[in-house]
Motif scaffolding. Structure first.
Motif, PDB file in Angstrom:
ATOM      1  N   TYR A 144     -22.628  -6.690 -29.321  1.00 48.65           N
ATOM      2  CA  TYR A 144     -23.321  -6.815 -30.879  1.00 48.65           C
ATOM      3  C   TYR A 144     -22.791  -5.660 -31.681  1.00 48.65           C
ATOM      4  CZ  TYR A 144     -25.490 -10.972 -29.310  1.00 48.65           C
ATOM      5  OH  TYR A 144     -25.824 -12.347 -28.693  1.00 48.65           O
ATOM      6  N   ASP A 310     -36.821  -7.580 -43.497  1.00 49.99           N
ATOM      7  CA  ASP A 310     -35.915  -8.663 -43.524  1.00 49.99           C
ATOM      8  C   ASP A 310     -36.074  -9.315 -42.132  1.00 49.99           C
ATOM      9  OD1 ASP A 310     -33.655 -10.304 -43.206  1.00 49.99           O
ATOM     10  OD2 ASP A 310     -32.181  -8.731 -44.278  1.00 49.99           O
ATOM     11  N   LYS A 312     -34.892 -11.958 -40.672  1.00 54.15           N
ATOM     12  CA  LYS A 312     -33.700 -12.616 -40.272  1.00 54.15           C
ATOM     13  C   LYS A 312     -32.958 -11.549 -39.400  1.00 54.15           C
ATOM     14  CE  LYS A 312     -29.746 -15.446 -40.629  1.00 54.15           C
ATOM     15  NZ  LYS A 312     -28.822 -16.420 -41.646  1.00 54.15           N
ATOM     16  N   ARG A 313     -32.687 -10.446 -39.963  1.00 56.92           N
ATOM     17  CA  ARG A 313     -32.126  -9.242 -39.386  1.00 56.92           C
ATOM     18  C   ARG A 313     -33.050  -8.473 -38.360  1.00 56.92           C
ATOM     19  NH1 ARG A 313     -30.568  -4.984 -41.482  1.00 56.92           N
ATOM     20  NH2 ARG A 313     -31.669  -4.769 -43.408  1.00 56.92           N
ATOM     21  N   ALA A 314     -34.360  -8.634 -38.551  1.00 55.03           N
ATOM     22  CA  ALA A 314     -35.316  -8.113 -37.479  1.00 55.03           C
ATOM     23  C   ALA A 314     -35.629  -8.767 -36.205  1.00 55.03           C
ATOM     24  CB  ALA A 314     -36.757  -7.815 -38.142  1.00 55.03           C
ATOM     25  N   ARG A 316     -33.601  -9.698 -33.391  1.00 51.17           N
ATOM     26  CA  ARG A 316     -33.523  -9.352 -32.276  1.00 51.17           C
ATOM     27  C   ARG A 316     -34.205  -7.863 -31.982  1.00 51.17           C
ATOM     28  NH1 ARG A 316     -26.759 -10.359 -33.678  1.00 51.17           N
ATOM     29  NH2 ARG A 316     -26.977 -12.490 -33.268  1.00 51.17           N
ATOM     30  N   GLU A 354     -30.120   0.432 -34.943  1.00 55.44           N
ATOM     31  CA  GLU A 354     -28.821  -0.396 -35.589  1.00 55.44           C
ATOM     32  C   GLU A 354     -29.238  -1.226 -36.867  1.00 55.44           C
ATOM     33  OE1 GLU A 354     -24.832  -1.126 -36.188  1.00 55.44           O
ATOM     34  OE2 GLU A 354     -25.678   0.567 -34.922  1.00 55.44           O
ATOM     35  N   GLN A 355     -30.368  -1.791 -36.799  1.00 55.42           N
ATOM     36  CA  GLN A 355     -30.893  -2.549 -37.992  1.00 55.42           C
ATOM     37  C   GLN A 355     -31.219  -1.554 -38.871  1.00 55.42           C
ATOM     38  OE1 GLN A 355     -34.783  -3.753 -37.674  1.00 55.42           O
ATOM     39  NE2 GLN A 355     -34.935  -5.163 -38.980  1.00 55.42           N
ATOM     40  N   ARG A 358     -27.994  -0.220 -40.640  1.00 52.72           N
ATOM     41  CA  ARG A 358     -27.324  -1.147 -41.396  1.00 52.72           C
ATOM     42  C   ARG A 358     -28.073  -1.407 -42.826  1.00 52.72           C
ATOM     43  NH1 ARG A 358     -24.909  -5.822 -37.169  1.00 52.72           N
ATOM     44  NH2 ARG A 358     -23.481  -4.194 -36.143  1.00 52.72           N
ATOM     45  N   GLY A 359     -29.399  -1.292 -42.603  1.00 54.20           N
ATOM     46  CA  GLY A 359     -30.389  -1.566 -43.784  1.00 54.20           C
ATOM     47  C   GLY A 359     -29.965  -0.385 -44.878  1.00 54.20           C
ATOM     48  N   VAL A 362     -26.567  -0.809 -46.898  1.00 50.08           N
ATOM     49  CA  VAL A 362     -26.556  -2.278 -47.387  1.00 50.08           C
ATOM     50  C   VAL A 362     -25.327  -2.402 -48.370  1.00 50.08           C
ATOM     51  CG1 VAL A 362     -28.309  -2.077 -49.266  1.00 50.08           C
ATOM     52  CG2 VAL A 362     -27.934  -4.363 -48.293  1.00 50.08           C
ATOM     53  N   HIS A 365     -21.901  -3.672 -47.522  1.00 52.95           N
ATOM     54  CA  HIS A 365     -21.810  -5.007 -47.064  1.00 52.95           C
ATOM     55  C   HIS A 365     -22.023  -6.128 -48.247  1.00 52.95           C
ATOM     56  CE1 HIS A 365     -22.209  -3.558 -42.889  1.00 52.95           C
ATOM     57  NE2 HIS A 365     -23.049  -3.041 -43.210  1.00 52.95           N
TER      58      HIS A 365
END
Length: 578
Positions: A144, A310, A312-314, A316, A354-355, A358-359, A362, A365
Motif C-alpha cells: 500500500y 474523509d 473513504k480515505r480513513a 483502512r 500515511e493518510q 497524503r492529506g 492534497v 494529487h
C-alpha cells in the motif's frame, strides 16, 4: 557501449528498457527494499536462536509440537492417521477425546522433523515461521505504498521484547499473524470469497482463528461507516470457512467441545480456578509499559494523527485503529496476546500517518488541468525562494526521519539484547534428558508417572514417550475432565497433603513420581520423603524420580530430614549424574 547509450526512445517517446534504467525504477527499489527487509528480519531471529542450543524459549511446548509432528509422520507412513494420543489418559486429551487443535501446523512441521536432530529442525522452523510473520506485515506496508518503509521495518522489529521472545518459540502464533495479514489484504481489496479457504486453513492450523472472525466483523463496521451500507460478505464467508474447518476435521465433534472448554476457562474476568500458564495472566503496569513502549508510542501517534473528515480515505486506518485497540485491551488482560498487539500497533501508526501526510499533500494529487489553473497563484513566490523553502522542508524531513530511525535502532538493540539474554538464560538443551533416559531404562513401559508440574510434560513427552503422565500441556485439561482430581493434584504438588503416597497410588494410579528440583515443590518433596512411602531412586541437578513402596515403613535414614546427598537406590544413578 556507445551504441547502447545512444539507443533512441521508442515510438511512444519512452526511454528504452535497459538494465540501468530498470535499476533506478520504482520496481527495482521495491524489490531491493523487500530483499533488505527479508534479510534483516531473518538475521534478527537467527541471532536470537543462536543464544541457545535448545528449542526456544522458557516455554516447553515446542518439544511437544516437534515430537508430535514426527509421530504424525511416522503414522502417516504406516497409513494410520490420525494416531491415538495416549500420554495424558486422565485429562480431556485422553485417547478417546484427544483433539489436535494445531493439526495443520503439525503437518507443516513435518519436513523439519527430517533433520537428524529434532531440536535443530524445530529451531530452523522457528526462524522461518517468525521471519515470514514479520515479513508479511512489512509486505503489507509495501503493497500500500507506505512511505519511510525501512523505518517502519525498524519499528516492526523493535516493537516489543516479548513479541521477539514469543515469535522465537516453535509454536503456531506466527501463522496467525500471516493468515491475519492475508485476510486484511483480501478485505482491503474487497476480494471476499477467498476468505472461505483462508478461514478453513486458519481453523485447521490454530485456534486463534477467532482473530480473523474479529477482523471481518471490524471491516463490516468500517465499510458501514465509510460507505453507509451493510457489507455482509466478509463475515459470512469467514464464518463459512471457519465452520468448514471445524466440521471437516478428523476430530469432529470433540474439537468443538475442547475449544469451548478452553475458551470458557481462559476468557474469564475472574481468577482462574487452577494455576494456568503465565501467558494467561496480566502484566503489571510497569512491566507492560517497559515491554511495549515502542508499540504504545505507535498507538499514541496513530490516535493523534487519525483524521475522521474523509471517511473513504480513513477506512483502512480506522480498521487498524479498532483492531489494534482491541488487541491492546486483550494484551492488558492476558500476556498471551503479546505476539499480536505490537505489530498491529505499528501497522495502525503506519497507515494513519500515511493518510495524514497524503492529506497535507492534497494539491499534489489534483488533476493536471486544475493544477494549471492554480499555477499563477502557486507561483507568486520567486523561484529562488520557493526552491529554498522546498530544500529547507526536505532537509527537515531528513533530520526528523534520521532521528526516528536512530531512536528505533536503539530500541531494537535494547529489545534484541534483552530477548537474547532471556533466551540464553533459559533451560539448556539436555534439561531432563538424563532423568527421562533413566525412566526409559528402569520403569516398565506404559506406566503412569505422576509429574509434579503440568508444564514439564512437553520435555518428558519428547525424551520419554514410553510412559504416560498425569497432567500436561494445560492444567485445564485435567480440570475439565475431573475437577476434584485436579484440585487434589494441586494440593499434593504444593505440599498441602502431608501423606501423598496413598492418594497418588489410589487416585492417580501411579507408583512413580517425576519432579523438577526447583523450590516450588520443596514442601511436596519433604512430605513424600518423610511419609515413609517413597524411595528416591534417581536424582541429578535438574530432576528427581521417586518410587512408591508397597507399604508404608520408616523413611530411609538419609531422607529423614531431607539432608541427604540425594543419592539413590539404583546403581545407574552415578552413570546418569552430571
Amino acid at each position: 557501449m556507445e551504441e547502447t547509450e545512444n539507443i533512441p526512445p521508442d515510438a511512444e517517446g519512452k526511454p528504452p528498457k535497459t538494465a540501468r534504467n530498470w535499476a533506478g525504477s520504482e520496481s527495482a527499489v521495491r524489490i531491493a527494499d523487500l530483499f533488505v527487509g527479508a534479510v534483516a528480519i531473518t538475521l534478527v531471529f537467527w541471532l536470537l536462536q543462536r543464544q541457545t542450543q535448545a528449542i526456544c524459549c522458557g516455554d516447553f511446548d515446542g518439544y511437544y509440537h516437534i515430537k508430535w509432528a514426527r509421530l504424525l509422520w511416522d503414522n502417516m507412513r504406516a497409513r494410520h492417521f490420525p494416531p491415538a494420543f495416549t500420554w495424558l489418559p486422565l485429562t480431556t486429551l485422553n485417547p478417546h477425546d484427544y483433539v489436535d487443535h494445531h493439526l495443520l501446523f503439525h503437518i507443516i512441521l513435518i519436513p523439519f522433523t527430517w533433520f537428524r536432530d529434532l531440536q535443530t529442525g524445530a529451531k530452523v522452523a522457528a526462524v522461518l515461521f517468525a521471519s515470514l510473520a514479520v515479513f508479511s506485515c512489512y509486505w503489507l506496508l509495501m503493497r500500500y505504498e507506505i512511505r519511510y518503509r525501512l523505518i517502519w521495518l525498524l519499528a516492526l522489529l523493535a516493537c516489543s521484547a516479548p513479541f521477539l521472545y514469543r515469535m522465537s518459540m516453535t509454536k503456531a502464533p506466527p501463522f496467525a499473524i500471516i493468515f491475519l495479514v492475508i485476510g486484511i489484504y483480501l478485505l482491503f481489496e474487497k476480494k471476499y470469497w477467498p476468505l472461505v479457504p483462508l478461514a478453513f486453513v486458519f481453523t485447521l492450523t490454530y485456534d486463534m482463528f477467532v482473530l480473523l472472525i474479529m477482523a471481518a466483523a471490524i471491516w463490516t463496521v468500517v465499510v458501514g461507516w465509510a460507505e453507509e451500507r451493510f457489507e455482509w460478505r466478509p463475515i459470512v464467508w469467514v464464518l463459512l470457512g471457519t465452520a468448514a474447518g471445524l466440521v471437516i476435521n478428523p476430530y469432529f465433534p470433540h474439537n468443538l467441545y475442547l475449544f469451548w472448554e478452553h475458551a470458557r476457562v481462559k476468557i474469564t474476568a475472574t481468577n482462574f480456578t487452577t494455576k494456568v500458564g503465565q501467558e494467561w495472566y496480566p502484566y503489571d503496569t510497569t512491566e507492560f509499559f517497559l515491554n511495549c513502549y515502542v508499540a504504545l508510542a505507535a498507538m499514541l501517534a496513530g490516535y493523534l494523527a487519525f483524521d475522521w473528515s474523509d471517511r473513504k480515505r480513513a477506512a483502512r486506518p480506522l480498521f487498524f485503529l479498532i483492531l489494534s485497540t482491541a488487541l491492546l485491551l486483550m494484551m492488558a488482560r492476558w500476556k498471551r496476546f503479546a505476539e499480536y498487539f505490537p505489530p498491529f500497533a505499528i501497522l495502525f501508526a503506519a497507515f494513519t500517518l500515511e493518510q495524514f501526510w497524503r492529506g497535507r499533500a492534497v494539491f499534489t494529487h489534483l488533476p493536471q488541468d486544475v493544477l494549471e489553473d492554480l499555477q499563477p497563484f502557486l507561483d507568486r513566490q520567486t523561484p529562488t525562494a520557493t526552491a529554498k523553502e522546498t530544500q529547507h522542508e526536505e532537509s527537515w524531513k531528513i533530520i526528523k526521519a534520521a532521528f526516528v530511525a536512530l531512536a528505533l535502532g536503539l530500541a531494537l538493540f535494547a529489545n534484541v539484547y534483552r530477548t537474547a539474554k532471556d533466551i540464553h538464560d533459559s533451560d539448556p538443551r539436555d534439561y531432563y534428558a538424563k532423568g527421562a533416559a533413566w525412566m526409559r531404562g528402569n520403569i516398565p513401559a506404559g506406566q503412569i508417572v505422576f509429574n509434579t508440574d503440568w508444564d514439564d510434560f512437553p520435555r518428558l513427552f519428547y525424551y520419554d514417550p514410553t510412559h504416560v503422565y498425569v497432567s500436561g500441556l494445560d492444567p485445564t485439561y485435567l480440570l475439565d475432565k475431573n475437577a476434584e482430581l485436579s484440585k487434589l493434584y494441586d494440593r499434593i504438588t504444593t505440599g498441602e497433603e502431608e501423606d501423598p503416597g496413598p492418594l497418588i497410588r489410589d487416585r492417580f494410579g501411579a507408583t512413580w513420581v517425576f519432579s523438577d528440583n526447583t523450590k516450588d515443590h520443596d514442601a511436596f518433596y519433604d512430605n513424600a520423603l518423610r511419609s515413609g512411602w517413597f524411595d528416591r531412586v534417581y536424582e541429578d541437578g535438574d530432576c528427581s524420580v521417586l518410587h512408591l513402596r508397597d507399604q508404608k515403613s520408616e523413611p530411609a535414614p538419609e531422607d529423614k530430614h531431607g539432608d541427604s546427598d540425594k543419592g539413590s537406590g539404583n546403581d545407574n544413578d552415578n552413570d546418569n549424574s552430571p
